[in-house]
Design a protein around this motif. Structure first.
Motif, PDB file in Angstrom:
ATOM      1  N   PHE A  87       0.829  -1.202   0.000  1.00  0.00           N
ATOM      2  CA  PHE A  87       0.000   0.000   0.000  1.00  0.00           C
ATOM      3  C   PHE A  87       0.863   1.251   0.000  1.00  0.00           C
ATOM      4  CE2 PHE A  87      -3.502  -2.638   1.895  1.00  0.00           C
ATOM      5  CZ  PHE A  87      -4.352  -2.494   0.807  1.00  0.00           C
ATOM      6  N   ALA A  88       1.967   1.194   0.755  1.00  0.00           N
ATOM      7  CA  ALA A  88       2.839   2.366   0.867  1.00  0.00           C
ATOM      8  C   ALA A  88       3.468   2.674  -0.484  1.00  0.00           C
ATOM      9  CB  ALA A  88       3.909   2.134   1.929  1.00  0.00           C
ATOM     10  N   ALA A  89       3.887   1.647  -1.217  1.00  0.00           N
ATOM     11  CA  ALA A  89       4.496   1.869  -2.528  1.00  0.00           C
ATOM     12  C   ALA A  89       3.480   2.485  -3.483  1.00  0.00           C
ATOM     13  CB  ALA A  89       5.032   0.550  -3.084  1.00  0.00           C
ATOM     14  N   GLN A  90       2.255   1.958  -3.422  1.00  0.00           N
ATOM     15  CA  GLN A  90       1.204   2.487  -4.305  1.00  0.00           C
ATOM     16  C   GLN A  90       0.872   3.938  -3.941  1.00  0.00           C
ATOM     17  OE1 GLN A  90      -2.549   0.393  -4.153  1.00  0.00           O
ATOM     18  NE2 GLN A  90      -2.860   0.712  -6.339  1.00  0.00           N
ATOM     19  N   ALA A  91       0.774   4.187  -2.637  1.00  0.00           N
ATOM     20  CA  ALA A  91       0.478   5.544  -2.178  1.00  0.00           C
ATOM     21  C   ALA A  91       1.612   6.496  -2.550  1.00  0.00           C
ATOM     22  CB  ALA A  91       0.254   5.543  -0.668  1.00  0.00           C
ATOM     23  N   LEU A  92       2.838   6.019  -2.386  1.00  0.00           N
ATOM     24  CA  LEU A  92       4.028   6.833  -2.670  1.00  0.00           C
ATOM     25  C   LEU A  92       4.062   7.300  -4.120  1.00  0.00           C
ATOM     26  CD1 LEU A  92       6.902   7.821  -1.841  1.00  0.00           C
ATOM     27  CD2 LEU A  92       7.735   5.562  -2.485  1.00  0.00           C
ATOM     28  N   LYS A  93       3.780   6.367  -5.049  1.00  0.00           N
ATOM     29  CA  LYS A  93       3.873   6.695  -6.472  1.00  0.00           C
ATOM     30  C   LYS A  93       2.628   7.422  -6.976  1.00  0.00           C
ATOM     31  CE  LYS A  93       5.174   2.369  -7.300  1.00  0.00           C
ATOM     32  NZ  LYS A  93       5.530   1.159  -8.050  1.00  0.00           N
ATOM     33  N   LEU A 163      13.869  16.065   4.341  1.00  0.00           N
ATOM     34  CA  LEU A 163      13.032  17.052   3.670  1.00  0.00           C
ATOM     35  C   LEU A 163      11.636  16.974   4.273  1.00  0.00           C
ATOM     36  CD1 LEU A 163      10.928  15.551   1.408  1.00  0.00           C
ATOM     37  CD2 LEU A 163      13.149  14.914   0.505  1.00  0.00           C
ATOM     38  N   ARG A 164      10.901  18.029   4.055  1.00  0.00           N
ATOM     39  CA  ARG A 164       9.482  18.009   4.438  1.00  0.00           C
ATOM     40  C   ARG A 164       8.689  17.823   3.169  1.00  0.00           C
ATOM     41  NH1 ARG A 164       9.659  22.761   7.951  1.00  0.00           N
ATOM     42  NH2 ARG A 164       8.355  23.719   6.373  1.00  0.00           N
ATOM     43  N   ARG A 165       7.971  16.718   3.067  1.00  0.00           N
ATOM     44  CA  ARG A 165       7.287  16.426   1.810  1.00  0.00           C
ATOM     45  C   ARG A 165       6.212  17.461   1.498  1.00  0.00           C
ATOM     46  NH1 ARG A 165       2.750  12.703   2.426  1.00  0.00           N
ATOM     47  NH2 ARG A 165       2.342  12.240   4.611  1.00  0.00           N
ATOM     48  N   ALA A 170       3.631  17.102  -1.657  1.00  0.00           N
ATOM     49  CA  ALA A 170       3.396  15.652  -1.538  1.00  0.00           C
ATOM     50  C   ALA A 170       2.708  15.380  -0.198  1.00  0.00           C
ATOM     51  CB  ALA A 170       4.716  14.893  -1.642  1.00  0.00           C
ATOM     52  N   THR A 171       1.463  15.804  -0.104  1.00  0.00           N
ATOM     53  CA  THR A 171       0.793  15.857   1.201  1.00  0.00           C
ATOM     54  C   THR A 171      -0.129  14.668   1.487  1.00  0.00           C
ATOM     55  OG1 THR A 171      -0.876  17.222   0.139  1.00  0.00           O
ATOM     56  CG2 THR A 171       0.857  18.377   1.353  1.00  0.00           C
ATOM     57  N   GLY A 172      -0.195  13.708   0.567  1.00  0.00           N
ATOM     58  CA  GLY A 172      -1.136  12.600   0.755  1.00  0.00           C
ATOM     59  C   GLY A 172      -0.953  11.862   2.075  1.00  0.00           C
ATOM     60  N   TRP A 173      -2.056  11.465   2.669  1.00  0.00           N
ATOM     61  CA  TRP A 173      -2.096  10.681   3.910  1.00  0.00           C
ATOM     62  C   TRP A 173      -1.298  11.343   5.039  1.00  0.00           C
ATOM     63  CZ3 TRP A 173      -1.925   8.461  -0.939  1.00  0.00           C
ATOM     64  CH2 TRP A 173      -3.043   7.710  -1.286  1.00  0.00           C
ATOM     65  N   SER A 174      -1.352  12.689   5.071  1.00  0.00           N
ATOM     66  CA  SER A 174      -0.588  13.389   6.104  1.00  0.00           C
ATOM     67  C   SER A 174      -1.137  13.100   7.503  1.00  0.00           C
ATOM     68  CB  SER A 174      -0.574  14.893   5.827  1.00  0.00           C
ATOM     69  OG  SER A 174      -1.902  15.355   5.699  1.00  0.00           O
ATOM     70  N   GLY A 178       4.186  10.588   8.412  1.00  0.00           N
ATOM     71  CA  GLY A 178       4.932  11.781   8.819  1.00  0.00           C
ATOM     72  C   GLY A 178       5.274  12.714   7.672  1.00  0.00           C
ATOM     73  N   ASP A 179       5.509  13.983   8.021  1.00  0.00           N
ATOM     74  CA  ASP A 179       5.869  14.979   7.011  1.00  0.00           C
ATOM     75  C   ASP A 179       7.360  14.899   6.694  1.00  0.00           C
ATOM     76  OD1 ASP A 179       5.496  17.122   5.264  1.00  0.00           O
ATOM     77  OD2 ASP A 179       5.932  18.600   6.810  1.00  0.00           O
ATOM     78  N   GLU A 180       8.165  14.636   7.724  1.00  0.00           N
ATOM     79  CA  GLU A 180       9.610  14.601   7.506  1.00  0.00           C
ATOM     80  C   GLU A 180      10.011  13.273   6.851  1.00  0.00           C
ATOM     81  OE1 GLU A 180      13.323  15.762  10.245  1.00  0.00           O
ATOM     82  OE2 GLU A 180      12.624  13.716  10.559  1.00  0.00           O
ATOM     83  N   VAL A 181      10.769  13.387   5.797  1.00  0.00           N
ATOM     84  CA  VAL A 181      11.295  12.202   5.121  1.00  0.00           C
ATOM     85  C   VAL A 181      12.813  12.256   5.242  1.00  0.00           C
ATOM     86  CG1 VAL A 181      11.468  10.928   2.951  1.00  0.00           C
ATOM     87  CG2 VAL A 181       9.366  12.179   3.501  1.00  0.00           C
TER      88      VAL A 181
END
Lengths: 193, 178
Positions: A87-93, A163-165, A170-174, A178-181
């Motif tokens: 799910f994370a990979a799908q959400a990420l892309k 970075l802060r997404r 890149a604010t999905g599922w905030s 987390g915001d910090e990557v």
């Protein structure tokens, strides 16, 4: 602590070798993409999501005598980003984070490289989702196992940064993620020129 | 054609009670997952909620088909007309919500843009466009319908208990024992 002294050793080695004029110029390196990883990590509730992105292109030039003359330019393949669960990979892309269908690459172009003790600070421009923002990576250079001290032909660089997404939209599922990557890159490089 | 029966057949009773517990259980699970701190350890609960919801949707459709094949008996006479009308409306609402709640949940999950996976492997087709605005609207709809469902279930249970405890007319017994 091999690393603590390694950049110093490199400088010394470069200094010794400096009698040959060509050495003073930046050395160009190619990235061994199979032995390198561009990894990231972010918070997911009490846990972490980790992942990685393949490198499309990396241009590296390192001037050990004058670090400021070094430069880095990297492009990553957002469409092939991986994450620690499906799910994370799908959400990420997907459109709410990297929107890889519209913005297939993530790029970093250095603007200034400076020495930070035994490490180097690389100020540059990071582009994610078509949004370009300043970002700083910290680099620590190691020699690879099996190479001689002072051998600059093959090196390993650890790069870290954060970075802060939300800065890139890149604010999905905030609410969940987390915001910090945090970025962790292991670059294994070989000199080409 | 057999004479109309006063009781409920076994398939009807099994469907009724399995779905009753499934609906209440997945309502509680849904309310829990909507509020929990999401992490790797509990991500599977979303999948469980979707899986139970999908099974309940399939059972609701099977139940409607089954009622077409073997129509259930009408209500036992007794209560005043307005109560009979209310009970009929409640039954219609229950069936509408047996379909509406899981479909709205499926649509809401589709609008997230992520695969809707049930049984840990089966990916359902998306039935809503992937959009945060659509997802928010459908989340509100799913939540509203689920709470409405709970309200109608409570009305249905109140009516059944009223007839079981007040009138003692066998309405509840025929759903338990046929």
């Amino acid at each position: 602590m091999r690393r603590r002294t390694f950049l110093t050793t490199l400088s010394a080695a470069a200094g010794v070798l400096c009698t040959a004029p060509a050495i003073a110029a930046a050395r160009h390196y190619s990235l061994d993409t199979t032995q390198s990883t561009v990894g990231f990590e972010t918070d997911f509730g009490p846990d972490k999501i980790t992942g990685s992105m393949p490198v499309i292109r990396a241009d590296l030039a390192i001037d050990f005598r004058n670090l400021a003359a070094s430069s880095v330019s990297v492009a990553l393949d957002a469409t092939a980003a991986r994450a620690s669960f499906p799910f994370a990979a799908q959400a990420l892309k997907g459109p709410r984070v990297l929107d890889a269908a519209t913005y297939p690459s993530v790029t970093f172009e250095s603007r200034a490289v400076r020495r930070e003790g035994d490490e180097a600070g690389i100020d540059g421009l990071l582009t994610i989702r078509g949004v370009t923002r300043p970002a700083t990576l910290h680099a620590a250079i190691y020699r690879q196992a099996g190479t001689d001290p002072g051998d600059l032909s093959r090196l390993t660089i650890h790069l870290t940064g954060a970075l802060r997404r939300s800065d890139f939209g890149a604010t999905g599922w905030s609410d969940l993620v987390g915001d910090e990557v945090r970025i962790r890159i292991v670059a294994r490089i070989a000199q080409v020129a | 054609m057999a004479a109309p029966r006063a009781g409920f057949g076994l398939p009807t009773r099994v469907l009724h009670w399995v779905m009753a517990f499934g609906i209440l259980g997945t309502f509680a699970l849904g309310a829990y997952v909507a509020r929990m701190e999401v992490g790797l350890g509990n991500l599977w609960l979303f999948g469980l909620h979707k899986t139970i919801g999908a099974v309940l949707l399939a059972l609701a459709m099977a139940r409607i088909v089954w009622h077409g094949i073997a129509p259930p008996p009408g209500p036992l006479p007794g209560p005043p007309e307005w109560q009979m009308t209310l009970a009929r409306a409640a039954h219609r609402a229950l069936y509408a919500l047996m379909l509406g709640v899981p479909v709205s949940g499926w649509a809401r999950a589709s609008a997230s843009g992520l695969d809707v996976v049930i049984f840990g492997r089966l990916t359902l087709p998306a039935i809503a466009p992937a959009s945060p605005a659509v997802e928010d609207a459908l989340a509100l709809l799913h939540r509203g319908l689920a709470w409405g469902f709970l309200a109608v279930i409570l009305l249905h249970v109140a009516g059944a208990l009223k007839r079981a405890i007040g009138a003692r007319d066998g309405t509840l017994r025929r759903m338990l024992r046929g």
